[in-house]
Design an enzyme around this catalytic site. Sequence first.
Site, PDB file in Angstrom:
ATOM      1  N   ARG A  31      40.455 -30.557  -0.836  1.00 21.93           N
ATOM      2  CA  ARG A  31      40.421 -30.240  -2.233  1.00 21.93           C
ATOM      3  C   ARG A  31      40.734 -28.717  -2.400  1.00 21.93           C
ATOM      4  NH1 ARG A  31      34.321 -31.096  -2.875  1.00 21.93           N
ATOM      5  NH2 ARG A  31      34.351 -30.499  -0.978  1.00 21.93           N
ATOM      6  N   ASN A  49      35.406 -34.843  -4.541  1.00 21.59           N
ATOM      7  CA  ASN A  49      35.371 -36.000  -3.719  1.00 21.59           C
ATOM      8  C   ASN A  49      34.546 -37.027  -4.323  1.00 21.59           C
ATOM      9  OD1 ASN A  49      36.981 -35.279  -1.649  1.00 21.59           O
ATOM     10  ND2 ASN A  49      35.364 -34.236  -0.519  1.00 21.59           N
TER      11      ASN A  49
END
Length: 780
Positions: A31, A49
């Site tokens: 990320r 996520n």
Amino acid sequence: MNLLLKSPIVMPNLTRVSITVRGAVQGVGFRPFIYRLATELQLNGWVNNSAQGVFIEVEGTPEQLETFLLRLDREKPAISFIQSLESSWLEPVGFTAFEIRPSVAGAKTAVVLPDIATCPDCLQEIFDPQNRRYRYPFTNCTNCGPRYTIIRELPYDRANTSMQEFQMCPDCQAEYDNPLNRRFHAQPNACPNCGPQLEFWTELGEVLATGDRALKDAISTVNRGQILAVKGLGGFHLMVDAGNSAAVRRLRRCKHREEKPFAVMYPSLEQVRHECQVTAIEERLLRSPECPIVLLRRLSDTATNIAPEVAPDNPYLGVMLPYTPLHHLLLTGLGKPVVATSGNLSDEPICIDEWEARDRLKNIADGFLVHDRPIVRAVDDSVVRVVAGREMVMRRARGYAPLPISLKVTPDSPPSPPAILAVGAHLKSAVAIGVFPQIFVSQHIGDLETPQAFQAFQEATASLQQLYEANPEIVARDAHPDYRSTRFAEGLGLPQIEVQHHYAHVLACMAENQLLEETVLGVAWDGTGYGLDGTIWGGEFLRVSPQSWDRVAHFRTFPLLGGDKAVKEPRRVALGLLYEVLGNRLFTEGVTENYQHILQAFTPLELTLLRSMLEKQINTPVTSSVGRLFDGVAAIAGLKSQISFEGQAATALEFALEGWMTEESYPLPIQTGEGVAIADWEPTILAILRDVGDRLPIGIISAKFHNTLVDSILAVAQWVGEERIVLTGGCFQNAYLTEQVIRRLKLKGFRPYWHQRIPPNDGGIALGQVVAAYRNLNQE
């Protein structure tokens, strides 16, 4: 603080990409990497996520987003690995910054991953003489290897796969148990001491060699110009030297595949570049975890090493790179490209068992390279091409199936909807299971023309239900009463929902593009689909809203001489078109050279019989099919009077465009009047006949015909007035047609949508059937 506007101002040149990344992408800095990449490229959106992977939505110009996708794959964190990357291009919503959103909690869903091409780490190991997996053809890890082809049931544990009979040795078990090892809980984990093994067989099943010796014997077989049957990941390949004309001709004779192009597997991308143009997008597809067959434009100004019999009269080549350790070892040993076609006879399913292959392929193959890891389900190679700068899947199988399409849950969604089975169409068959809000679409099964193919269809249907532990309460099927899939559905004893073929096409494209809450004009063009009026549809314009759909326009109908027989004989389609225009004058007046070649394609006895059929309307069903119109024009233009595989005449007409460009088109008036509009192709055919008589180059005739079809879509779109235009059906596998329609629609202010991850052909029908069934339940 919420950085996203509720009422955004969207710039007209912006678009949005929704991306789902599955694989080793959590706990590896994925990320933050996405955040840095997006902000560097000045893109807005978000990343988070979930229990299913990493979700990304990002907005920018098309050029920025393509760069983002390319760099995402190239520059991902070193310890990450992308098992699948799904991207869909959507309308922008007006993000004003890029943010890392909180992770989404919730139970993990039972999503079975597709089979994944060999990762760089495993590839390095099999070519490292110091590694214990040196030259081991079943090397894998958590980042790559078999998934869908070995799993029998959920959960995805080794005991539920075809690896259950291979007990791991201490070294492999230690890797499997170590959370810091990349083989931690890699269910197919194995090595030469404990895993599957190779054998080389004669055509009679006699074992001649094992292990590495078997691999070398297989390489020698191909080098001798013989046919090799290889048990791969999802079934058998038949392989021959792609540069050996005699070997390719023999393969065609034995396989009963006269002219349909063969796919070619190359040892390396560098060798591909010697034969074909490879764009950045095409390179990404070739190197992707899906590793599909990619249709590439061949270089015309270089000497080719590929036998002309591989893809006769075709400016494209279906190319793939090795995607398993076994293929890498084979191709490295050969050092040259090979034909790698499905291990079957034409119209039969691919072989997955070595004993079955020995029996079915013994009259084709000179040697068999087999192994003892069972294949649970047949999964063929996927086929894609790049259209309008995006990936278009034309055959969805290995690497893509069975990843789901997710429907949006809305207040109007049916509460606790039942599981739905959709049995698809008759050609390019695929089935689907709806477990709301997800729809799992099976791998490509094939045409249901033979008993063996129908058996494979039944097995795939049962397998998909078993895998997802789904007990369907409703079955959705095509409206055609004679499809084998329809008769199968009728025998299930479940409530049935009948879905019109072209409506299913439009819904499939709408679902893929997240348009199910919108009203669209669907352009559904294909070869055959059973119409609500009992005729054969295929040139349809459907207005589809969340509540209903109606047929607002279609092409003028014409007779198909002999029904299904006309599909394989474009000369019959041409004769039907000419009779519709000229009537009996076609046979009674002096024949002009404009169409004498059509009459001369038949014997006098055949012409007498066909004329009688036309006059008495015997076995001459009428159709509005644009696919058949392509066939008829191809015959009239002198390209194809008979074909050996479905779509051959239409693709020949597309290929005739090579090197020819014109903005001209033929007249094709849209008769609006009251009710349903009619696209009248008669002036088009008459103008084509004049051009044929004037000996205009076929390439120009083809370009003008394609442009005419584009004009018709623009005209109907302007008449109907819907902003969103959905392009679906097998005709939109034609890159020139699709790209010109998209370009022209955008210039006129329309918003075109087309297929990306779900095929535009009948391989997408099952998805549309499930959506239609849910709509039906919701309305009830």
